[in-house]
Design a protein around this motif. Structure first.
Motif, mmCIF file in Angstrom:
data_model
loop_
_atom_site.group_PDB
_atom_site.id
_atom_site.type_symbol
_atom_site.label_atom_id
_atom_site.label_comp_id
_atom_site.label_asym_id
_atom_site.label_seq_id
_atom_site.Cartn_x
_atom_site.Cartn_y
_atom_site.Cartn_z
ATOM 1 N N PHE A 135 35.456 -10.474 -2.954
ATOM 2 C CA PHE A 135 36.666 -9.704 -2.684
ATOM 3 C C PHE A 135 36.832 -8.580 -3.707
ATOM 4 C CE2 PHE A 135 41.245 -8.874 -2.780
ATOM 5 C CZ PHE A 135 41.447 -8.593 -1.441
ATOM 6 N N PHE A 136 36.513 -8.865 -4.970
ATOM 7 C CA PHE A 136 36.563 -7.834 -6.003
ATOM 8 C C PHE A 136 35.647 -6.670 -5.637
ATOM 9 C CE2 PHE A 136 33.969 -6.250 -9.582
ATOM 10 C CZ PHE A 136 34.898 -5.402 -10.160
ATOM 11 N N LYS B 115 34.636 -5.706 -2.695
ATOM 12 C CA LYS B 115 35.229 -4.950 -1.581
ATOM 13 C C LYS B 115 36.242 -3.951 -2.121
ATOM 14 C CE LYS B 115 34.994 -8.555 1.968
ATOM 15 N NZ LYS B 115 35.783 -9.494 2.773
ATOM 16 N N GLU B 116 37.128 -4.426 -3.008
ATOM 17 C CA GLU B 116 38.137 -3.536 -3.600
ATOM 18 C C GLU B 116 37.483 -2.443 -4.439
ATOM 19 O OE1 GLU B 116 42.392 -5.371 -4.316
ATOM 20 O OE2 GLU B 116 40.886 -6.325 -5.603
ATOM 21 N N LEU B 117 36.467 -2.802 -5.188
ATOM 22 C CA LEU B 117 35.767 -1.844 -6.045
ATOM 23 C C LEU B 117 35.210 -0.694 -5.220
ATOM 24 C CD1 LEU B 117 34.604 -1.453 -9.043
ATOM 25 C CD2 LEU B 117 32.498 -2.377 -8.086
ATOM 26 N N PHE B 118 34.534 -1.028 -4.118
ATOM 27 C CA PHE B 118 33.926 0.002 -3.282
ATOM 28 C C PHE B 118 34.995 0.827 -2.565
ATOM 29 C CE2 PHE B 118 30.106 -1.939 -4.442
ATOM 30 C CZ PHE B 118 29.012 -1.285 -3.907
ATOM 31 N N ASP B 119 36.161 0.222 -2.313
ATOM 32 C CA ASP B 119 37.273 0.977 -1.715
ATOM 33 C C ASP B 119 37.888 1.954 -2.714
ATOM 34 O OD1 ASP B 119 37.105 -0.166 0.773
ATOM 35 O OD2 ASP B 119 38.718 -1.623 0.434
ATOM 36 N N LYS B 120 38.016 1.520 -3.950
ATOM 37 C CA LYS B 120 38.744 2.307 -4.947
ATOM 38 C C LYS B 120 37.903 3.405 -5.585
ATOM 39 C CE LYS B 120 42.057 -1.313 -6.164
ATOM 40 N NZ LYS B 120 43.251 -0.685 -5.668
ATOM 41 N N TYR B 121 36.592 3.200 -5.697
ATOM 42 C CA TYR B 121 35.736 4.196 -6.338
ATOM 43 C C TYR B 121 35.073 5.043 -5.263
ATOM 44 C CZ TYR B 121 36.400 2.323 -10.996
ATOM 45 O OH TYR B 121 36.957 1.955 -12.205
ATOM 46 N N ASN B 122 35.500 6.293 -5.191
ATOM 47 C CA ASN B 122 35.066 7.183 -4.110
ATOM 48 C C ASN B 122 33.573 7.485 -4.118
ATOM 49 O OD1 ASN B 122 37.685 7.383 -3.135
ATOM 50 N ND2 ASN B 122 38.179 9.085 -4.484
ATOM 51 N N HIS B 123 32.915 7.349 -5.275
ATOM 52 C CA HIS B 123 31.486 7.665 -5.318
ATOM 53 C C HIS B 123 30.624 6.546 -4.729
ATOM 54 C CE1 HIS B 123 31.758 5.136 -8.911
ATOM 55 N NE2 HIS B 123 30.440 5.065 -8.930
ATOM 56 N N LEU B 124 31.239 5.415 -4.408
ATOM 57 C CA LEU B 124 30.497 4.302 -3.800
ATOM 58 C C LEU B 124 30.603 4.395 -2.282
ATOM 59 C CD1 LEU B 124 31.631 1.448 -6.207
ATOM 60 C CD2 LEU B 124 29.413 2.622 -6.190
ATOM 61 N N PRO B 125 29.520 4.095 -1.570
ATOM 62 C CA PRO B 125 29.514 4.274 -0.105
ATOM 63 C C PRO B 125 30.343 3.221 0.616
ATOM 64 C CG PRO B 125 27.463 3.268 -0.836
ATOM 65 C CD PRO B 125 28.237 3.606 -2.081
ATOM 66 N N ASP B 126 30.784 3.577 1.817
ATOM 67 C CA ASP B 126 31.473 2.610 2.680
ATOM 68 C C ASP B 126 30.470 1.567 3.148
ATOM 69 O OD1 ASP B 126 33.900 3.889 2.503
ATOM 70 O OD2 ASP B 126 33.575 5.095 4.308
ATOM 71 N N LYS B 127 30.902 0.323 3.146
ATOM 72 C CA LYS B 127 30.030 -0.774 3.577
ATOM 73 C C LYS B 127 30.817 -1.724 4.462
ATOM 74 C CE LYS B 127 26.303 0.239 1.160
ATOM 75 N NZ LYS B 127 25.021 0.529 1.798
ATOM 76 N N ASN C 1 32.085 -5.390 5.731
ATOM 77 C CA ASN C 1 32.538 -6.516 4.918
ATOM 78 C C ASN C 1 31.434 -7.522 4.599
ATOM 79 O OD1 ASN C 1 35.098 -5.574 4.579
ATOM 80 N ND2 ASN C 1 36.022 -6.866 6.145
ATOM 81 N N ASN C 2 30.523 -7.783 5.555
ATOM 82 C CA ASN C 2 29.492 -8.792 5.292
ATOM 83 C C ASN C 2 28.476 -8.339 4.238
ATOM 84 O OD1 ASN C 2 28.064 -6.944 6.815
ATOM 85 N ND2 ASN C 2 27.260 -8.439 8.263
ATOM 86 N N PHE C 3 28.453 -7.068 3.914
ATOM 87 C CA PHE C 3 27.579 -6.560 2.844
ATOM 88 C C PHE C 3 27.919 -7.222 1.510
ATOM 89 C CE2 PHE C 3 27.398 -3.539 -0.736
ATOM 90 C CZ PHE C 3 26.036 -3.289 -0.797
ATOM 91 N N PHE C 4 29.189 -7.484 1.263
ATOM 92 C CA PHE C 4 29.638 -7.971 -0.039
ATOM 93 C C PHE C 4 29.326 -9.449 -0.273
ATOM 94 C CE2 PHE C 4 32.184 -4.292 1.123
ATOM 95 C CZ PHE C 4 31.884 -3.468 0.055
ATOM 96 N N GLN C 5 28.896 -10.140 0.780
ATOM 97 C CA GLN C 5 28.427 -11.518 0.629
ATOM 98 C C GLN C 5 27.040 -11.554 -0.013
ATOM 99 O OE1 GLN C 5 28.315 -13.191 4.554
ATOM 100 N NE2 GLN C 5 30.481 -12.737 4.950
ATOM 101 N N LYS C 6 26.352 -10.446 0.030
ATOM 102 C CA LYS C 6 24.969 -10.369 -0.465
ATOM 103 C C LYS C 6 24.990 -9.734 -1.853
ATOM 104 C CE LYS C 6 23.485 -9.936 4.298
ATOM 105 N NZ LYS C 6 24.632 -9.525 5.083
ATOM 106 N N PHE C 7 25.232 -10.567 -2.837
ATOM 107 C CA PHE C 7 25.438 -10.117 -4.212
ATOM 108 C C PHE C 7 24.330 -9.189 -4.692
ATOM 109 C CE2 PHE C 7 24.716 -11.024 -8.794
ATOM 110 C CZ PHE C 7 25.868 -10.446 -9.297
#
Length: 198
Positions: free
Chosen positions: A86-87, A89-101, A103-109
Motif C-alpha cells: 500500500f505504501f 501505491k501511495e509513493l507512485f501516486d505522490k511522486y510524479n516522476h514515477l510511472p503509473d502502474k 494495482n497488481n504491480f505493487f504485489q511484485k516487490f
C-alpha cells in the motif's frame, strides 16, 4: 529507528504505520497461546456446547480443532507486506516522476524495486534488506494462496528455501528480521527521495 531520524514526513508516516501494524499482530501472535490457556470456560457453558469434559479452556478448545498458533506469525508477514504494498501505491501516486502502474504491480516487490532503481534510487546499501523482503513477499504469497505450504514456485523464487510440501517455518526471529529490513528500506528511501512539495 526513531521518528526524528526521518526527514520526509510522507516516509515517516508510512514507516510508523508499517511498523505499528506489524507490532500489533506480532504482539497478538506471541501472546495468543498463553491468553487462551488462561481463558477458562464455566462448566455450564462447556456442557451446553456439548464439548467433552477435557475442554476446559480456550487453548484446549482450539487444539480440539487442530488450530495452528504459528499461523499468526505468517499473518505478521502478510500484514507487513500488505502495508508495504500500500505504501508503494501511495509513493507512485505522490511522486510524479514515477510511472503509473496497475494495482497488481505493487504485489511484485522486486518489480517495484527495479522501477525505483530506474528512477535513480540506488539500493546497494540495503541490498541484504531487499533480499529478505523479497523472501517475505514469497512467504506472503504461499501463506495466502497455499496455506504456507512450500511449492516449486516458492523454492524457485527463494533459491531453494523450505521443504517441498511442508509449511514454511516462520518464527518471531524471522518476523523481527523482516520488520527491521522493511524499516531499513524505508529509511533508505527517506534519504533517496526528495521531500514532497506541499
Amino acid at each position: 529507528m526513531q521518528q526524528d531520524e526521518f526527514s520526509n514526513p510522507f516516509i515517516r508516516m508510512a514507516t510508523n504505520k508499517v511498523r505499528e501494524s506489524l507490532n500489533l499482530i506480532f504482539m497478538l501472535s506471541t501472546q495468543a497461546k498463553d491468553t487462551d490457556k488462561k481463558f477458562y470456560f464455566n462448566e455450564d457453558g462447556r456442557r451446553s456446547m456439548g464439548w467433552p469434559p477435557h475442554i476446559t479452556n480456550m487453548y484446549k478448545y482450539r487444539m480440539m480443532w487442530d488450530v495452528d498458533y504459528n499461523r499468526l506469525f505468517h499473518m505478521c508477514i502478510i500484514s507487513n507486506c500488505s502495508e508495504l504494498e500500500f505504501f508503494f501505491k501511495e509513493l507512485f501516486d505522490k511522486y510524479n516522476h514515477l510511472p503509473d502502474k496497475e494495482n497488481n504491480f505493487f504485489q511484485k516487490f522486486w518489480l517495484v524495486v527495479k522501477e525505483l532503481e530506474k528512477s535513480g534510487v540506488d539500493f546497494t546499501p540495503v541490498q541484504q534488506d531487499i533480499e529478505l523482503v523479497k523472501i517475505a513477499f514469497q512467504v506472503r504469497h504461499i501463506a495466502i494462496h497455499n496455506m504456507s505450504i512450500v511449492d516449486k514456485r516458492f523454492q524457485r523464487h527463494t533459491n531453494g528455501l523450505g521443504t517441498l510440501g511442508q509449511p514454511f517455518p516462520v518464527d518471531d526471529k524471522l518476523v523481527g528480521d523482516i520488520g527491521s529490513a522493511t524499516t531499513n528500506i524505508l529509511k533508505h528511501l527517506d534519504g533517496a527521495l526528495p521531500p514532497l512539495s506541499s
